[in-house]
Scaffold this motif. Structure first.
Motif, mmCIF file in Angstrom:
data_model
loop_
_atom_site.group_PDB
_atom_site.id
_atom_site.type_symbol
_atom_site.label_atom_id
_atom_site.label_comp_id
_atom_site.label_asym_id
_atom_site.label_seq_id
_atom_site.Cartn_x
_atom_site.Cartn_y
_atom_site.Cartn_z
ATOM 1 N N ARG A 116 23.191 98.589 -20.456
ATOM 2 C CA ARG A 116 21.153 98.356 -20.851
ATOM 3 C C ARG A 116 21.503 98.042 -22.671
ATOM 4 N NH1 ARG A 116 16.325 98.786 -17.607
ATOM 5 N NH2 ARG A 116 17.379 99.389 -15.652
ATOM 6 N N CYS B 98 18.979 93.276 -21.646
ATOM 7 C CA CYS B 98 17.610 93.867 -21.965
ATOM 8 C C CYS B 98 17.313 94.355 -20.546
ATOM 9 C CB CYS B 98 17.653 93.368 -23.598
ATOM 10 S SG CYS B 98 16.383 92.125 -22.436
ATOM 11 N N SER B 99 16.635 95.801 -21.001
ATOM 12 C CA SER B 99 15.497 96.340 -19.887
ATOM 13 C C SER B 99 14.460 95.582 -18.907
ATOM 14 C CB SER B 99 15.315 97.539 -20.383
ATOM 15 O OG SER B 99 15.834 98.370 -20.163
ATOM 16 N N VAL B 100 13.898 94.059 -20.349
ATOM 17 C CA VAL B 100 13.071 93.671 -19.469
ATOM 18 C C VAL B 100 13.592 92.581 -19.111
ATOM 19 C CG1 VAL B 100 11.412 91.825 -20.293
ATOM 20 C CG2 VAL B 100 12.388 94.039 -22.207
ATOM 21 N N ALA C 242 16.416 92.978 -17.217
ATOM 22 C CA ALA C 242 16.508 93.883 -15.101
ATOM 23 C C ALA C 242 15.718 93.952 -14.985
ATOM 24 C CB ALA C 242 17.817 95.109 -16.038
ATOM 25 N N ASP C 243 14.569 94.527 -15.513
ATOM 26 C CA ASP C 243 13.983 94.512 -14.139
ATOM 27 C C ASP C 243 12.418 94.547 -14.490
ATOM 28 O OD1 ASP C 243 14.600 97.622 -14.915
ATOM 29 O OD2 ASP C 243 14.125 98.177 -15.958
ATOM 30 N N SER C 244 12.949 92.766 -14.288
ATOM 31 C CA SER C 244 11.906 92.150 -14.288
ATOM 32 C C SER C 244 11.554 91.566 -13.066
ATOM 33 C CB SER C 244 12.539 90.532 -14.829
ATOM 34 O OG SER C 244 13.097 89.977 -14.574
ATOM 35 N N SER D 124 15.073 89.661 -11.466
ATOM 36 C CA SER D 124 16.359 90.116 -11.745
ATOM 37 C C SER D 124 16.540 90.139 -10.385
ATOM 38 C CB SER D 124 15.837 91.478 -12.332
ATOM 39 O OG SER D 124 16.434 92.596 -11.870
ATOM 40 N N THR D 125 17.997 90.091 -10.096
ATOM 41 C CA THR D 125 18.085 89.989 -8.240
ATOM 42 C C THR D 125 18.801 91.820 -8.688
ATOM 43 O OG1 THR D 125 20.001 89.140 -8.610
ATOM 44 C CG2 THR D 125 17.930 87.416 -8.136
ATOM 45 N N LEU E 129 18.850 94.948 -8.027
ATOM 46 C CA LEU E 129 18.582 95.787 -6.597
ATOM 47 C C LEU E 129 19.101 94.719 -5.262
ATOM 48 C CD1 LEU E 129 15.937 98.020 -7.797
ATOM 49 C CD2 LEU E 129 18.853 98.058 -7.704
#
Lengths: 315, 178
Positions: A274, A279-281, A283-285, A288-289, A291
């Protein structure tokens, strides 16, 4: 299907059959009783000569969901540290009555040796070999893409017309290589993006496009952008000035993510650095696929284990 | 190799109609019924039986589903299997009267697998079995509750079931040396 050694070996029909089989496996995850008896009484050994958390656990979960008995082998703390060869290790383990071998190895081609040298006579599944291939990762990426795009209408479909950018440390990435082959086989257009030092020297072997400017690629709003992990453990010389500069030029920064089309999916094979390549924004949006990819990995690996161990001709 | 026609389209239709009546009779109506077809041809037979039932008992809507048994077969290690296909349960089967439908009953191993698959999906109050053709040669203590036609065969013969939905016409024929 006897072995799964390389995504490049898969025909379009076989790849789609595997993805469809994974859809069936995914359905069982919603049941109160998640376990299927299909591989009851079969023993599978997971030979991990290289560190791995998610791939090993994903394979193990998949095998256990199908009721197989699982033996996990990690090279660290084993006879390999006493100098035992791959051949001897594999033969020793199969002499104990193993029905299939899943192998992760630091050397490219190790699964091919195991499958084709006549050392052992059981199906071999490549769980990542050196900088060569990681076929189950490519299958789960294709599965994830197909599900996000077509939802419950995914069966029997390829990825025709989709545009996918694979970004970053391409030359060290078996994930990029396997995806380049498989996504193209399924009809997608793949663009490999990264610093010239981290793109392949001989590009003739790849059925893909190459680019060095990430912003140009993102401006064309691809259907998905797959960020690769910077593989520090495989970098033995200076491929780029420093991490900060790499992140600014080829990473999915918050600014790039904000400017990107909201329809472009964000993928990452994990584990993420990260703040470096992603960026975390992002990755956690919701785009984002990441997970989904982890969850789907189990279904795809169930389909692969089922295919190699039941000798299904269609798959 | 000779092929002999055993059931024509009209015979199949009559057999399915009789099975539908028998199901309604023993179940005393369409309440709590769930009809599950075993792929490939059992699925279409199940749909036809459900269609006939809703004609007999207007207003009743019998849920029809698909039960794939590939993952539950006991011969997975010996034979190349066919690909798995999706199962679809239209409703919760707990406490329901489930009627399994297949085209041909032979060794009984498919039905054994189907019973295991059902167990993993819920706990029906009753499970019944309807088949279009019973050709004998059971290898397990299993019998059908509703049979379209009993056809004594030898092991060397083959029964072909053709349905409009999959093969373009309705026909049951026996293939083999006679």
């Amino acid at each position: 299907m006897r072995h799964l050694l390389s995504a490049a070996d898969l025909s379009r029909e076989t790849a789609i059959a595997l993805l469809d089989s994974a859809e069936v496996m995914a359905e069982t995850a919603d049941r109160p009783h998640k376990k299927l008896p299909a591989l009851r009484g079969r023993t599978i050994v997971n030979l991990f000569f290289e560190d791995s958390t998610r791939t090993r656990i994903s394979f193990e979960a998949a095998q256990k969901r199908l009721s197989a008995d699982v033996i996990n082998f990690a090279a660290k703390g084993s006879s390999v540290s006493k100098g035992e060869s791959l051949k001897d290790t594999a033969q020793t383990l199969t002499a104990m009555g193993v029905d299939a071998v899943v192998i992760r190895h630091g050397s490219s081609g190790a699964p091919h040796l195991l499958a084709n040298r006549g050392w052992i006579d059981v199906p071999v599944v490549n769980a990542g070999d050196g900088t060569h291939e990681h076929p189950t990762q490519a299958l789960l990426d294709a599965f994830t893409l197909r599900r996000r795009v077509y939802g419950h209408d995914s069966r029997c479909r390829g990825l025709d017309g989709l545009r996918v950018a694979i970004v970053g440390d391409v030359s060290h990435s078996r994930v990029a290589r396997s995806n380049a082959w498989l996504l193209t086989t399924l009809g997608a257009t793949v663009t490999l993006v990264g610093p010239p030092t981290l793109l392949p020297h001989d590009r003739s072997a790849f059925p893909v496009n190459f680019a060095t400017n990430l912003d140009d690629v993102l401006r064309e709003s691809p259907d998905a952008v797959m960020m690769l992990r910077i593989q520090k453990e495989r970098m033995h010389s200076a491929f780029f000035p420093n991490e900060r500069e790499f992140g600014l030029t080829w990473g999915l920064t918050a600014e790039r993510f904000a400017a990107m089309s909201p329809h472009t999916l964000v993928m990452h094979p994990g584990p993420m650095n990260r703040g470096l390549e992603i960026c975390s924004v992002a990755a956690d949006s919701p785009q984002s696929t990441i997970l989904d990819q982890v969850a789907n990995g189990v279904f795809v690996r169930m389909a692969v284990m089922f295919a190699v161990l039941t000798g299904n001709e269609d798959v | 190799m000779t092929a002999r026609t055993l059931l024509q389209a009209a015979d199949i239709q009559r057999a399915l109609t009789r099975i539908a009546h028998e199901i309604l009779e023993s179940n005393r109506g369409a309440g709590d019924l769930v009809i599950l077809g075993i792929p490939t041809r059992g699925v279409f037979l199940a749909q036809r039986i459900a269609g006939i039932i809703s004609n007999i008992e207007p207003g009743s809507q019998v849920p029809v589903g698909v039960l794939d048994v590939t993952m539950y077969r006991d011969d997975l290690s010996d034979n190349p299997t066919r690909s798995t296909s999706p199962s679809h349960l239209p409703v919760n089967i707990d406490g329901a009267t489930v009627v399994l439908v297949d085209d041909v009953l032979y060794s009984g191993r498919t039905v054994r697998a189907a019973l295991d698959a059902l167990t993993d999906m819920g706990r029906p109050a009753v499970v019944r079995l309807a088949v279009l053709v019973d050709r004998g040669h059971r290898e397990l203590p299993i019998r059908a509750d509703y049979v379209g036609k009993n056809l004594p065969t030898s092991h060397s013969e083959r029964i072909n079931v053709r349905l409009v939905e999959t093969d373009g016409d309705d026909l049951v024929e026996i293939v083999g040396e006679r």
